[in-house]
Enzyme design. Structure first.
Site: not given
Ligand code: AMP
Length: 396
Positions: A35, A354, A377
């Site tokens: 990230r 995921g 999500g």
């Protein structure tokens, strides 16, 4: 799309919502820096254009105010190395120190603010808190796709304080472009592959996709609810009895819309939920009691392979079996390879959610598909057809 490519940042203070929610070990070392790496191009672009960059993020789920293990100070060293500059840090995301450091920040410099979620106001979407963050800067950039489905202070509410100076960073831009490319502009035939444990949580996705796809492939634990709905014998496989009617509705809708619905004709079954269990391949509608389906079978793999390799647009979410156990990973691997081959032949493929991302990484095929979504999500809500507050706040 309002992105950082069309704006003059010279002399501006830019506050960027990044997703630095990275895993840390006991020594506060980052165990997966994906990230952080993802956010670097946006930050470097802003710096190179003369902006002073203020970064804000959440980390973990602190419950009651500041907690050392959730402090973003643990990221300063790594971030400084990756940006090749000494990143400054403010011990609090609002208040005197943050204001002073933000005010003194020069072009090209970077300031990281402490964890936003040390304030409950962040997840509550508190407007006064968002305003305090907004006061630190002239421009707002949202580059945190992973939290775009939340109407938090820093992901959505803050945008209203920058009516003409708000935009997406590159992570957000790439995610949205790739999902839109599949859902709105995808070339036909369009095939969606859905797997994972359960039908629940995927119903809205199925319904939204049925209007768009030519082929819908169902695998994973969720296949057994469909097989039971068709009158099959599912043994001890994962079945959600309360969703049998829903599965029937989906099958009827597929038929009415002319969507080819592929439910695996065979399954790898096991006598217990264990990698070392006895296993065999059986028709998926004839599973004896005491046995459970843990992967798609060889015939299903071959059927899916042909459909996938004949597709121009592919969306994959969820493994075909319990791929964490090597003896039940074959179906997931076959699908991943088929997607890679289709991509090589020119198809556009998006892998998201995921476990399919974990699978594609496990088989080292992440560079052989067109795009791997980091959104989890947020991506699932987007393919359900929902408006994401973080996206709407910029577009409004
Ligand atoms: P989800 O979070 O719903 O995408 O589900 C992912 C999980 O589904 C993975 O951990 C898989 O092990 C699990 N899974 C896939 N196929 C099966 C199956 N046939 N029975 C039980 N679990 C499964």
């Amino acid at each position: 799309m309002k992105t950082i490519d069309n704006y003059n940042f010279k002399g501006k203070k830019v506050i960027v919502r990044v997703d630095f929610n990275v895993p840390l070990n006991d020594q506060f070392k980052i165990t997966d820096d994906t990230r952080i790496r993802a956010a670097i191009p946006t930050i470097q672009k802003l710096r190179s254009e003369g902006a002073a960059v203020i970064l804000m993020s959440h980390l973990g789920r602190p419950k009651n105010g500041p907690e050392d293990k959730f402090s973003l100070k643990h990221l300063v060293k790594t971030l400084s190395e990756k940006l090749d500059t000494a990143v400054q840090f403010a011990d609090d995301c609002i208040g005197d120190e943050a204001s002073k450091k933000a005010a003194a920040l020069k072009a090209g410099e970077v300031l990281l603010l402490e964890n936003l979620r040390f304030y409950k106001e962040e997840t509550k979407g508190d407007e006064a808190f968002a305003k305090k963050l907004a006061e630190l800067a002239d421009v707002y950039v949202n580059d945190a796709f992973g939290t775009a489905h939340r109407a938090h202070a820093s992901t959505a509410i803050i945008a209203k304080f920058f009516p003409n100076d708000k935009m997406f960073g590159y992570v957000m831009g790439n995610e949205l472009r790739s999902i839109n490319k599949v859902l709105k502009e995808g070339e036909k035939p369009f095939t969606a592959i859905l797997g994972g444990a359960k039908v629940s949580g995927k119903i809205e996705i199925i319904n939204n996709l049925l209007d768009k796809v030519d082929n819908l492939i169902i695998g994973g634990g969720m296949m057994f609810t469909f097989i039971k709905a068709k009158g099959g014998k599912t043994g001890n496989s994962l079945v959600e009895d309360d969703l049998i009617e829903t599965a029937k509705d989906a099958m009827l809708k597929a038929e009415q819309l002319g969507v080819n619905l592929y439910i695996p004709e065979d399954a790898v079954i096991a006598d217990k939920f264990d990698n070392e269990a006895n296993q065999k391949c059986r028709p998926s509608n004839d599973i004896p009691d005491g046995w459970m389906g843990l992967d798609i079978g060889v015939e299903a793999s071959e059927t899916f392979r042909k459909v996938i390799e004949g597709s121009a647009t592919i969306l994959w979410n969820g493994p075909m079996g319990v791929f964490e156990m090597d003896n039940f990973a074959e179906g997931t691997l076959d699908v991943a390879k088929a997607i890679a081959r289709a991509t090589e032949k020119g198809a556009y493929s998006l892998v998201g959610g995921g476990d399919s991302v974990a699978a594609i990484n496990k088989y080292h095929l992440q560079d052989k598909v067109s795009y791997v979504s980091t959104g989890g999500g947020a991506m699932l809500e987007y393919i359900e057809g929902k408006t994401l507050p973080g996206v709407a706040a910029i577009e409004k």
